[in-house]
Write a protein that holds these residues in place. Structure first.
Motif, PDB file in Angstrom:
ATOM      1  N   LYS A  35      -8.215   3.208  -8.887  1.00  0.00           N
ATOM      2  CA  LYS A  35      -7.213   3.877  -8.050  1.00  0.00           C
ATOM      3  C   LYS A  35      -7.611   3.872  -6.577  1.00  0.00           C
ATOM      4  O   LYS A  35      -6.782   4.141  -5.718  1.00  0.00           O
ATOM      5  N   TYR A  36      -8.843   3.542  -6.291  1.00  0.00           N
ATOM      6  CA  TYR A  36      -9.309   3.511  -4.904  1.00  0.00           C
ATOM      7  C   TYR A  36      -9.029   2.180  -4.218  1.00  0.00           C
ATOM      8  O   TYR A  36      -9.030   2.102  -3.002  1.00  0.00           O
ATOM      9  N   ASP A  37      -8.804   1.120  -5.006  1.00  0.00           N
ATOM     10  CA  ASP A  37      -8.551  -0.178  -4.386  1.00  0.00           C
ATOM     11  C   ASP A  37      -7.275  -0.855  -4.887  1.00  0.00           C
ATOM     12  O   ASP A  37      -7.011  -1.999  -4.559  1.00  0.00           O
ATOM     13  N   CYS A  38      -6.470  -0.126  -5.671  1.00  0.00           N
ATOM     14  CA  CYS A  38      -5.244  -0.706  -6.212  1.00  0.00           C
ATOM     15  C   CYS A  38      -4.121   0.331  -6.194  1.00  0.00           C
ATOM     16  O   CYS A  38      -4.217   1.372  -6.841  1.00  0.00           O
ATOM     17  N   TYR A  39      -3.075   0.022  -5.459  1.00  0.00           N
ATOM     18  CA  TYR A  39      -1.923   0.925  -5.364  1.00  0.00           C
ATOM     19  C   TYR A  39      -1.296   1.149  -6.739  1.00  0.00           C
ATOM     20  O   TYR A  39      -0.919   2.263  -7.083  1.00  0.00           O
ATOM     21  N   ARG A  40      -1.224   0.095  -7.533  1.00  0.00           N
ATOM     22  CA  ARG A  40      -0.637   0.210  -8.878  1.00  0.00           C
ATOM     23  C   ARG A  40      -1.421   1.170  -9.763  1.00  0.00           C
ATOM     24  O   ARG A  40      -0.847   1.961 -10.497  1.00  0.00           O
ATOM     25  N   LYS A  41      -2.754   1.095  -9.707  1.00  0.00           N
ATOM     26  CA  LYS A  41      -3.584   1.991 -10.516  1.00  0.00           C
ATOM     27  C   LYS A  41      -3.398   3.443 -10.072  1.00  0.00           C
ATOM     28  O   LYS A  41      -3.472   4.353 -10.876  1.00  0.00           O
ATOM     29  N   ARG A  42      -3.165   3.636  -8.781  1.00  0.00           N
ATOM     30  CA  ARG A  42      -3.035   4.995  -8.258  1.00  0.00           C
ATOM     31  C   ARG A  42      -1.657   5.599  -8.515  1.00  0.00           C
ATOM     32  O   ARG A  42      -1.529   6.775  -8.798  1.00  0.00           O
ATOM     33  N   THR A  43      -0.606   4.771  -8.441  1.00  0.00           N
ATOM     34  CA  THR A  43       0.754   5.313  -8.508  1.00  0.00           C
ATOM     35  C   THR A  43       1.539   4.904  -9.752  1.00  0.00           C
ATOM     36  O   THR A  43       2.577   5.497 -10.041  1.00  0.00           O
ATOM     37  N   GLY A  44       1.086   3.858 -10.437  1.00  0.00           N
ATOM     38  CA  GLY A  44       1.812   3.388 -11.614  1.00  0.00           C
ATOM     39  C   GLY A  44       2.813   2.283 -11.331  1.00  0.00           C
ATOM     40  O   GLY A  44       3.442   1.752 -12.238  1.00  0.00           O
ATOM     41  N   LYS A  45       3.011   1.936 -10.050  1.00  0.00           N
ATOM     42  CA  LYS A  45       3.948   0.872  -9.702  1.00  0.00           C
ATOM     43  C   LYS A  45       3.317  -0.040  -8.654  1.00  0.00           C
ATOM     44  O   LYS A  45       2.775   0.426  -7.661  1.00  0.00           O
ATOM     45  N   CYS A  46       3.407  -1.331  -8.894  1.00  0.00           N
ATOM     46  CA  CYS A  46       2.817  -2.312  -7.978  1.00  0.00           C
ATOM     47  C   CYS A  46       3.583  -2.327  -6.660  1.00  0.00           C
ATOM     48  O   CYS A  46       4.821  -2.325  -6.648  1.00  0.00           O
ATOM     49  N   SER A  47       2.866  -2.381  -5.549  1.00  0.00           N
ATOM     50  CA  SER A  47       3.509  -2.404  -4.236  1.00  0.00           C
ATOM     51  C   SER A  47       4.353  -3.663  -4.034  1.00  0.00           C
ATOM     52  O   SER A  47       5.303  -3.654  -3.266  1.00  0.00           O
ATOM     53  N   LEU A  48       4.033  -4.739  -4.748  1.00  0.00           N
ATOM     54  CA  LEU A  48       4.812  -5.968  -4.635  1.00  0.00           C
ATOM     55  C   LEU A  48       6.181  -5.846  -5.303  1.00  0.00           C
ATOM     56  O   LEU A  48       7.072  -6.651  -5.046  1.00  0.00           O
ATOM     57  N   LEU A  49       6.332  -4.849  -6.170  1.00  0.00           N
ATOM     58  CA  LEU A  49       7.579  -4.681  -6.906  1.00  0.00           C
ATOM     59  C   LEU A  49       8.453  -3.557  -6.357  1.00  0.00           C
ATOM     60  O   LEU A  49       9.483  -3.229  -6.932  1.00  0.00           O
ATOM     61  N   LEU A  50       8.044  -2.963  -5.241  1.00  0.00           N
ATOM     62  CA  LEU A  50       8.836  -1.902  -4.618  1.00  0.00           C
ATOM     63  C   LEU A  50      10.017  -2.499  -3.870  1.00  0.00           C
ATOM     64  O   LEU A  50       9.933  -3.593  -3.308  1.00  0.00           O
ATOM     65  N   SER A  51      11.120  -1.768  -3.833  1.00  0.00           N
ATOM     66  CA  SER A  51      12.245  -2.185  -2.994  1.00  0.00           C
ATOM     67  C   SER A  51      11.839  -1.964  -1.543  1.00  0.00           C
ATOM     68  O   SER A  51      10.861  -1.244  -1.252  1.00  0.00           O
ATOM     69  N   GLU A  52      12.577  -2.550  -0.619  1.00  0.00           N
ATOM     70  CA  GLU A  52      12.266  -2.376   0.806  1.00  0.00           C
ATOM     71  C   GLU A  52      12.338  -0.897   1.191  1.00  0.00           C
ATOM     72  O   GLU A  52      11.498  -0.404   1.950  1.00  0.00           O
TER      73      GLU A  52
END
Length: 146
Positions: free
Chosen positions: A20-37
């Protein structure tokens, strides 16, 4: 056994060691590449980081790394190995490989550094931890293997 191979990451299962310290997905449950704008902009405001600095687990990390990979290509070696359980491990380049796989950027040149005669950490912990077994039963394993 160092040898360079071209792989299609989407067709291979990799065992990741991100936290969770080096991966947004691990911290929030959703990959930053898959977020809407809209979601991305909202998260940028929430994080409130300076334009030139952000932490490894920031929503910006993988988005900006993906943009760099698209613009310049992969300029650093990515090293993988095969575990006895059949999963692939990443010894160098986890974020870049995850981005190629998640964003489906196509073929990627990697160096296969050899085979390891042990199970990956996910398969090992499935045997040792009820938490990991339950994640596997409920098809939530993609947090660790994808």
């Amino acid at each position: 056994m160092d040898r360079t191979v071209k792989v299609i990451p989407a067709e291979m299962n990799f065992s990741y060691c991100l936290s969770k310290y080096d991966c947004y997905r691990k911290r929030t449950g959703k990959c930053s590449l898959l977020l809407s704008e809209e979601e991305y902009q909202k998260e940028l405001l929430r994080e409130g980081h300076d334009k030139w600095y952000y932490d490894d687990g920031s929503v910006r990390k993988c988005v900006e790394l993906k943009d760099s990979l698209l613009q310049f290509g992969n300029t650093s070696e990515i090293r993988i190995c095969r575990f006895a359980c059949g999963h692939w491990g990443i010894t160098d380049g986890q974020h870049r490989l995850c981005i190629y796989k998640t964003a489906n950027l196509g073929k990627l040149e990697v160096t296969r550094t050899g085979d390891w005669d042990v199970e990956c950490r996910v398969c090992y912990f499935k045997k040792k931890s009820i938490k990991f077994r339950m994640r596997s039963w409920f098809d939530k394993e993609d947090e660790f293997v994808r």
